[in-house]
Design a protein around this motif. Structure first.
Motif: not given
Length: 183
Positions: A22, A58, A61, A64
């Motif tokens: 990302l 992450n 979550n 993600k």
């Protein structure tokens, strides 16, 4: 791992190839661009401890992706593994990584790779026998020449094994001499 274990700290400081999945604002200083973002698909070598932290950043979550994807470090990639499979005694492990086995153990906490585990176990077993032989040979191991060259290629775990085997052998020889003096 102990907080004060120097070898563990040095192992965690070794670099691991990472790929950012990302765009990450504010981490540009890792790439030499302070104040900038790191773009997705950027490849960097980061210390093991940092790569692990960014991989699990992450984790809470599941929608993600992880910030980074880790790859095997150079000392554990196929070129070295193939050389170890061919002849474990001929590879200079210290040149690969001063903490070769510790690095392998830490990386294998992240990756499940039975083939690498098998190569590392076989390598350690074969090299341990040679280490014990050198440690208990008073003229060969510490006398310079071939013995010094042998010691130079050992990683830190193997060097510790050598020291312990050498001291143990000296202790046994001293004990035997003491027994002979009693009789």
């Amino acid at each position: 791992m102990s907080f004060y274990d120097t070898d563990a700290i040095l192992t965690d400081a070794q670099k691991l190839p990472c790929t950012f999945n990302l765009d990450v604002p504010g981490l540009g200083y890792l790439d030499g661009n302070p104040g900038e973002a790191i773009a997705a698909n950027t490849k960097l070598e980061l210390p093991l401890w940092l790569g692990m932290m960014l991989t699990v950043a992450n984790a809470n979550n599941p929608t993600k992706p992880p910030l980074v994807t880790l790859d095997f470090p150079a000392p554990l990639q196929s070129r070295v593994m193939n050389a170890l499979e061919a002849d474990p005694k001929s590879v200079d492990l210290r040149a690969q990584s001063p903490h070769f086995y510790s690095l392998g153990a830490r990386v294998l906490e992240l990756f499940e790779d039975e083939a690498v585990v098998g190569v590392l176990l076989k390598t350690f077993a074969m090299r341990a026998a040679e280490i014990a032989d050198h440690a208990n040979n008073p003229s060969g191991a510490l006398g310079g020449g071939e013995g010094a060259e042998f010691l130079r290629g050992l990683d830190e775990m193997e060097r510790d094994l050598f020291r312990r085997a050498h001291e143990g052998g000296k202790g046994v020889r001293g004990w035997v001499v003491g027994l002979k003096g009693l009789g």
